[in-house]
Motif scaffolding. Structure first.
Motif, PDB file in Angstrom:
ATOM      1  N   ARG A  54      71.194  45.336  21.228  1.00 35.26           N
ATOM      2  CA  ARG A  54      70.529  46.575  21.622  1.00 35.26           C
ATOM      3  C   ARG A  54      71.311  47.283  22.721  1.00 35.26           C
ATOM      4  O   ARG A  54      71.376  48.519  22.752  1.00 35.26           O
ATOM      5  CB  ARG A  54      69.098  46.274  22.095  1.00 35.26           C
ATOM      6  N   ILE A  55      71.930  46.500  23.614  1.00 37.72           N
ATOM      7  CA  ILE A  55      72.749  47.098  24.672  1.00 37.72           C
ATOM      8  C   ILE A  55      73.965  47.785  24.068  1.00 37.72           C
ATOM      9  O   ILE A  55      74.330  48.905  24.443  1.00 37.72           O
ATOM     10  CB  ILE A  55      73.171  46.015  25.688  1.00 37.72           C
ATOM     11  N   LEU A  56      74.605  47.121  23.108  1.00 36.62           N
ATOM     12  CA  LEU A  56      75.762  47.721  22.449  1.00 36.62           C
ATOM     13  C   LEU A  56      75.371  48.980  21.696  1.00 36.62           C
ATOM     14  O   LEU A  56      76.081  49.991  21.737  1.00 36.62           O
ATOM     15  CB  LEU A  56      76.401  46.713  21.492  1.00 36.62           C
ATOM     16  N   GLN A  57      74.242  48.935  21.004  1.00 38.04           N
ATOM     17  CA  GLN A  57      73.778  50.104  20.259  1.00 38.04           C
ATOM     18  C   GLN A  57      73.458  51.264  21.187  1.00 38.04           C
ATOM     19  O   GLN A  57      73.634  52.425  20.831  1.00 38.04           O
ATOM     20  CB  GLN A  57      72.552  49.737  19.420  1.00 38.04           C
ATOM     21  N   SER A  58      72.985  50.952  22.397  1.00 37.90           N
ATOM     22  CA  SER A  58      72.600  52.012  23.334  1.00 37.90           C
ATOM     23  C   SER A  58      73.811  52.751  23.887  1.00 37.90           C
ATOM     24  O   SER A  58      73.695  53.882  24.353  1.00 37.90           O
ATOM     25  CB  SER A  58      71.796  51.417  24.503  1.00 37.90           C
ATOM     26  N   GLY A  59      74.991  52.102  23.845  1.00 39.70           N
ATOM     27  CA  GLY A  59      76.193  52.750  24.355  1.00 39.70           C
ATOM     28  C   GLY A  59      76.727  52.145  25.641  1.00 39.70           C
ATOM     29  O   GLY A  59      77.727  52.619  26.181  1.00 39.70           O
ATOM     30  N   ALA A  60      76.071  51.098  26.155  1.00 38.38           N
ATOM     31  CA  ALA A  60      76.565  50.444  27.368  1.00 38.38           C
ATOM     32  C   ALA A  60      77.902  49.784  27.096  1.00 38.38           C
ATOM     33  O   ALA A  60      78.163  49.310  25.990  1.00 38.38           O
ATOM     34  CB  ALA A  60      75.560  49.404  27.861  1.00 38.38           C
ATOM     35  N   ARG A  61      78.767  49.745  28.103  1.00 34.31           N
ATOM     36  CA  ARG A  61      80.092  49.168  27.935  1.00 34.31           C
ATOM     37  C   ARG A  61      80.143  47.688  28.281  1.00 34.31           C
ATOM     38  O   ARG A  61      81.137  47.023  27.986  1.00 34.31           O
ATOM     39  CB  ARG A  61      81.102  49.909  28.818  1.00 34.31           C
ATOM     40  N   GLY A  62      79.093  47.165  28.904  1.00 38.09           N
ATOM     41  CA  GLY A  62      79.142  45.753  29.248  1.00 38.09           C
ATOM     42  C   GLY A  62      77.841  45.250  29.843  1.00 38.09           C
ATOM     43  O   GLY A  62      76.890  46.010  30.054  1.00 38.09           O
ATOM     44  N   TYR A  63      77.822  43.946  30.096  1.00 39.32           N
ATOM     45  CA  TYR A  63      76.621  43.270  30.593  1.00 39.32           C
ATOM     46  C   TYR A  63      77.067  42.126  31.503  1.00 39.32           C
ATOM     47  O   TYR A  63      77.859  41.275  31.088  1.00 39.32           O
ATOM     48  CB  TYR A  63      75.846  42.732  29.404  1.00 39.32           C
ATOM     49  N   VAL A  64      76.582  42.130  32.736  1.00 36.07           N
ATOM     50  CA  VAL A  64      76.906  41.081  33.696  1.00 36.07           C
ATOM     51  C   VAL A  64      75.607  40.545  34.278  1.00 36.07           C
ATOM     52  O   VAL A  64      74.703  41.312  34.611  1.00 36.07           O
ATOM     53  CB  VAL A  64      77.813  41.602  34.836  1.00 36.07           C
ATOM     54  N   SER A  65      75.506  39.233  34.396  1.00 36.77           N
ATOM     55  CA  SER A  65      74.323  38.617  34.975  1.00 36.77           C
ATOM     56  C   SER A  65      74.300  38.840  36.481  1.00 36.77           C
ATOM     57  O   SER A  65      75.335  38.868  37.145  1.00 36.77           O
ATOM     58  CB  SER A  65      74.320  37.112  34.677  1.00 36.77           C
ATOM     59  N   LYS A  66      73.097  38.991  37.039  1.00 35.19           N
ATOM     60  CA  LYS A  66      72.970  39.122  38.485  1.00 35.19           C
ATOM     61  C   LYS A  66      73.362  37.833  39.202  1.00 35.19           C
ATOM     62  O   LYS A  66      73.534  37.834  40.423  1.00 35.19           O
ATOM     63  CB  LYS A  66      71.530  39.504  38.848  1.00 35.19           C
ATOM     64  N   GLU A  67      73.489  36.755  38.440  1.00 32.61           N
ATOM     65  CA  GLU A  67      73.926  35.493  39.029  1.00 32.61           C
ATOM     66  C   GLU A  67      75.447  35.375  39.062  1.00 32.61           C
ATOM     67  O   GLU A  67      75.988  34.399  39.574  1.00 32.61           O
ATOM     68  CB  GLU A  67      73.335  34.325  38.236  1.00 32.61           C
TER      69      GLU A  67
END
Length: 267
Positions: free
Chosen positions: A134-147
């Motif tokens: 869903r993040i990729l479909q939304s157009g976001a370029r990446g995902y990083v954990s707050k940890e």
């Protein structure tokens, strides 16, 4: 959205995801214990979006200590962020997922439409890998954990600023496992016809059989027949269940559902 468009979207997302895995693996192998210099004509301008003031200030404090980065603003939710973007002109929007009024996914979709030159990086505690596609479909370029450690966050910001994708290695690994499991489960589910998908979308959007019939230019009895076939094929016999299925398959966005159906997807 017809069947061909949906299948093309899923294919494109899958291709992009696997390319992201390769990019992430390369980035992780090249990780250095010291900050990587940012090769830009000026500092990377960052807008931090999170509904917790203490978290926002902590992120700002962390990023401001890094050479080549500058935090140009903070926002408590997606709506506030959209209002700030024209004024502060960020290069990268660093946003959480769960926020009031407008969440991170809805913000990302809006940024993609209204400010296509601005990159979005998700920073969240979510470990649920269903969010990745869903993040990729939304157009976001990446995902990083707050940890993640500050060095990884710095690498992610630099990567998305350059137009690349970046996912934390553990998130990418879990997402890949989830994709494999999802593909195996999907193979056991009968495929819906393009017309049945259109009817399913209408159901998820809260339309009546009459409204769906008017939209598709068919008779009400035809819609009722398609509806029955959908329920029989999927083994789902409630509107709430059909709505959750439509959201999970990417046929509709949870942000665009009527209130009663949006509640059903989160129950």
């Amino acid at each position: 959205m017809n069947g061909d468009v949906c299948e093309t979207l899923q294919h494109d997302v899958a291709i992009r995801f696997f390319r992201t895995l390769a990019d992430t693996a390369t980035a992780m192998e090249a990780r250095s214990p010291t900050p990587i210099p940012v090769m830009t004509s000026g500092p990377i301008r960052i807008l931090v979006v999170d509904d917790h003031p203490v978290v926002r200030r902590g992120i700002r404090s962390c990023l401001q200590r890094q050479p080549g980065l500058v935090v140009v603003g903070e926002a408590a939710d997606g709506k506030e962020a959209l209002e700030l973007i024209p004024a502060v002109q960020p290069d990268v929007v660093l946003t959480d997922l769960d926020m009031p009024r407008m969440d991170g996914l809805a913000l990302t979709e809006a940024v993609r439409r209204q400010f296509p030159d601005v990159k979005v990086l998700i920073l969240s505690m979510h470990a649920n890998t269903e969010y990745i596609l869903r993040i990729l479909q939304s157009g976001a370029r990446g995902y990083v954990s707050k940890e993640a450690d500050p060095q990884e966050l710095l690498q992610a910001i630099q990567a998305v600023y350059r137009g690349e994708s970046f996912f934390s290695a553990d998130v990418a690994r879990l997402a890949l496992q989830q994709m494999v499991l999802s593909e195996g489960a999907a193979s056991a589910v009968p495929e819906l016809t393009p017309r049945e998908r259109q009817v399913l979308i209408g159901i998820a959007e809260g339309l009546s059989n009459k409204q769906i019939a008017e939209r598709l230019g068919v008779g009400i009895r035809t819609v009722e027949t398609h509806r029955q076939h959908i329920m029989e094929k999927l083994g789902i016999h409630t509107v709430a269940g059909l709505t959750r299925y439509a959201v999970a398959k990417g046929l509709v966005s949870a942000q665009h559902l009527p209130p009663q159906n949006h509640t059903a997807t989160t129950s």
